[in-house]
Design a protein around this motif. Structure first.
Motif, short mmCIF file in Angstrom:
data_model
loop_
_atom_site.label_atom_id
_atom_site.label_comp_id
_atom_site.label_asym_id
_atom_site.label_seq_id
_atom_site.Cartn_x
_atom_site.Cartn_y
_atom_site.Cartn_z
N LEU A 27 -14.26 -3.63 7.45
CA LEU A 27 -12.83 -3.73 7.13
C LEU A 27 -11.98 -2.69 7.86
O LEU A 27 -10.93 -3.04 8.41
CB LEU A 27 -12.62 -3.65 5.62
CG LEU A 27 -13.08 -4.89 4.85
CD1 LEU A 27 -12.94 -4.67 3.36
CD2 LEU A 27 -12.33 -6.11 5.29
N PRO A 28 -12.39 -1.41 7.94
CA PRO A 28 -11.57 -0.48 8.74
C PRO A 28 -11.53 -0.82 10.22
O PRO A 28 -10.52 -0.61 10.89
CB PRO A 28 -12.26 0.88 8.52
CG PRO A 28 -12.96 0.74 7.22
CD PRO A 28 -13.39 -0.69 7.15
N LEU A 35 -3.98 -3.13 13.95
CA LEU A 35 -2.97 -2.15 14.36
C LEU A 35 -2.76 -2.17 15.87
O LEU A 35 -1.63 -2.09 16.35
CB LEU A 35 -3.38 -0.75 13.90
CG LEU A 35 -3.26 -0.46 12.42
CD1 LEU A 35 -3.87 0.91 12.11
CD2 LEU A 35 -1.83 -0.52 11.96
N GLY A 36 -3.83 -2.30 16.63
CA GLY A 36 -3.71 -2.38 18.07
C GLY A 36 -3.02 -3.65 18.52
O GLY A 36 -2.21 -3.65 19.46
N ALA A 68 -7.79 10.01 1.92
CA ALA A 68 -6.89 8.91 2.30
C ALA A 68 -7.03 8.57 3.77
O ALA A 68 -6.07 8.24 4.46
CB ALA A 68 -5.44 9.22 1.95
N PHE A 69 -8.27 8.63 4.28
CA PHE A 69 -8.52 8.41 5.69
C PHE A 69 -8.19 6.99 6.12
O PHE A 69 -7.54 6.78 7.15
CB PHE A 69 -9.99 8.73 6.02
CG PHE A 69 -10.36 8.44 7.43
CD1 PHE A 69 -9.88 9.22 8.46
CD2 PHE A 69 -11.16 7.36 7.75
CE1 PHE A 69 -10.21 8.97 9.77
CE2 PHE A 69 -11.50 7.09 9.06
CZ PHE A 69 -11.02 7.90 10.07
N LEU A 74 -6.26 6.31 9.72
CA LEU A 74 -6.46 5.30 10.76
C LEU A 74 -5.16 4.90 11.46
O LEU A 74 -5.13 4.83 12.69
CB LEU A 74 -7.18 4.08 10.19
CG LEU A 74 -8.66 4.29 9.87
CD1 LEU A 74 -9.26 3.02 9.31
CD2 LEU A 74 -9.43 4.77 11.06
N PRO A 75 -4.06 4.62 10.73
CA PRO A 75 -2.80 4.33 11.46
C PRO A 75 -2.31 5.53 12.27
O PRO A 75 -1.79 5.36 13.37
CB PRO A 75 -1.81 3.98 10.35
CG PRO A 75 -2.63 3.53 9.22
CD PRO A 75 -3.90 4.33 9.30
N ALA A 76 -2.50 6.74 11.75
CA ALA A 76 -2.10 7.93 12.51
C ALA A 76 -2.94 8.07 13.77
O ALA A 76 -2.42 8.40 14.84
CB ALA A 76 -2.23 9.17 11.63
N PHE A 77 -4.22 7.80 13.68
CA PHE A 77 -5.10 7.87 14.84
C PHE A 77 -4.73 6.80 15.86
O PHE A 77 -4.74 7.06 17.08
CB PHE A 77 -6.55 7.73 14.40
CG PHE A 77 -7.54 7.92 15.50
CD1 PHE A 77 -7.65 9.14 16.15
CD2 PHE A 77 -8.37 6.90 15.89
CE1 PHE A 77 -8.57 9.33 17.17
CE2 PHE A 77 -9.29 7.07 16.89
CZ PHE A 77 -9.40 8.30 17.54
#
Length: 115
Positions: A27-28, A35-36, A68-69, A74-77
Motif C-alpha cells: 500500500l505505501p 503521488l508521482g 506518521a511516516f 512519504l508525501p514529504a519525501f
C-alpha cells in the motif's frame, strides 16, 4: 474499541504475480506511485520552492523519528525528490540523455529516411 491483533483478524489477499509482498508493504508503494503520477499530471501547477524542498526533507526525517511516516513522511519525501531533481546541477542531469530522450533532429531524420 479496536482489538490489538486486528492484522491477524483481517485476511488480506496475497498477490503472487508481484512476489510474496504483504499488503501492508504494498500500500505505501502504491501511494508513492500515485503521488508521482499526480506530480507528473500537475507538473505545471506544482511549485518548486527551495524552502519547501528543504522543509520537505526535514519533515521526512522528523516523521521517521517521531511517527506518521506513511501519512506525512512519504508525501514529504516525494516532494523532496521532485525538488531535488529540479534543482540538480547540470552535470548530474546528463545521465541517460542520449538514449532516453532522443533529440528532435534524429527523430525527424529517421522519419524522412523511411518515407
Amino acid at each position: 474499541m479496536c482489538p490489538s491483533n486486528w492484522r491477524t483478524m483481517i485476511r488480506l489477499p496475497s498477490l503472487p504475480f508481484l512476489g510474496w509482498i504483504p499488503m501492508e508493504q504494498l500500500l505505501p508503494v502504491g501511494f508513492m506511485f500515485a503521488l508521482g503520477a499526480l506530480a507528473e499530471l500537475y507538473r505545471t501547477k506544482l511549485p518548486i520552492n527551495d524552502l519547501a524542498g528543504v522543509a520537505a526533507f526535514a519533515l521526512f526525517l522528523a516523521s521517521c523519528r517521531y511517527g506518521a511516516f506513511t501519512v506525512v513522511g512519504l508525501p514529504a519525501f516525494a516532494y523532496g525528490l521532485i525538488w531535488l531533481a529540479a534543482r540538480m546541477p547540470g552535470p548530474l542531469t546528463k545521465v541517460g540523455t542520449k538514449v532516453d530522450c532522443p533529440t528532435a533532429s534524429t527523430s525527424t531524420r529517421s522519419r524522412s529516411s523511411s518515407a
